[in-house]
Design a protein around this motif. Sequence first.
Motif, mmCIF file in Angstrom:
data_model
loop_
_atom_site.group_PDB
_atom_site.id
_atom_site.type_symbol
_atom_site.label_atom_id
_atom_site.label_comp_id
_atom_site.label_asym_id
_atom_site.label_seq_id
_atom_site.Cartn_x
_atom_site.Cartn_y
_atom_site.Cartn_z
ATOM 1 N N ILE A 11 2.366 -3.413 -10.678
ATOM 2 C CA ILE A 11 1.084 -3.353 -10.334
ATOM 3 C C ILE A 11 0.538 -2.507 -9.480
ATOM 4 N N ALA A 12 -0.175 -1.150 -9.827
ATOM 5 C CA ALA A 12 -0.716 -0.298 -8.986
ATOM 6 C C ALA A 12 -1.583 -0.577 -8.103
ATOM 7 N N ASN A 13 -2.535 -1.575 -8.533
ATOM 8 C CA ASN A 13 -3.623 -2.082 -7.688
ATOM 9 C C ASN A 13 -2.896 -2.791 -6.319
ATOM 10 N N ASP A 14 -3.379 -2.155 -5.242
ATOM 11 C CA ASP A 14 -2.757 -2.984 -3.704
ATOM 12 C C ASP A 14 -3.278 -4.360 -3.655
ATOM 13 N N ALA A 15 -4.582 -4.671 -3.821
ATOM 14 C CA ALA A 15 -5.224 -5.825 -3.699
ATOM 15 C C ALA A 15 -4.697 -7.031 -4.826
ATOM 16 N N ALA A 16 -4.529 -6.262 -5.946
ATOM 17 C CA ALA A 16 -4.140 -7.375 -6.846
ATOM 18 C C ALA A 16 -2.543 -7.548 -6.868
ATOM 19 N N ARG A 17 -1.610 -6.611 -6.310
ATOM 20 C CA ARG A 17 -0.453 -6.738 -6.115
ATOM 21 C C ARG A 17 -0.056 -7.589 -4.970
#
Length: 237
Positions: A11-17
């Motif tokens: 998952i590239a997105n920090d918040a989603a990861r």
Amino acid sequence: MTRKKVTLAYIANDAARKATFKKRKNGLMKKVSELSTLCGIDACAIVYSSYQAEPEVWPSTLGVHRAIARFKNMSEMDQSKRMVNQQEFIRQRIVKAEEQLKKQLHENREREIVQVMYRALVGEGLQGLIIVDLNDLGWMLDKTGKEIEERIKKLKKSTPSSEQAASAELQADKAAPENHAALNDVVAVEATQNQPWYMDLLKPRNEGDALNLGRNDPMPSYPYGNPTPSWSDFYFP
């Protein structure tokens, strides 16, 4: 509502990861706790992440040390017997998928050859078939023939033979006249016993027994009473 299939990729997105990590970490700890409680086994979990300075363990540090010490006391063969890393896990999944694909291809090939066999039975030609197709068609014909023979054998065992059926019918025909004669005797006896009262008047009598009723003699009695009034003397003197 079915759950959407998750794509196993970074998952590239920090918040989603980070949100995914927190959610799945809690689910992992819950599953380990359920497994240990329901099955009564020793289990532990250690999770390292960049979001926490210290690793998170379950059930406790002492419990983790106890489970690891038990594992280390086992022989190397026992330790690696059921051990699976990511590479081995992927290899097992590939082998399982190949087996499923092979099975599905075999079933599809059987359906295809069955359709060819049925078309040949109704008179369609076999033009365009190669040697492999003809070999498969011959194998399918042999298999179908054996299945039909087995079915015929089972039906013969489960149903009586024609000779047995003929003998049973012959015995029934022989017993039928006796049954009819006995039935006729019973009917005749019942008819004799149930004759109405007026049948006695219709029986032939001797001259001495002739019925002689005078004007002053009483009328014969009827079982249900006199159905009609007395006749008039004017018409019947």
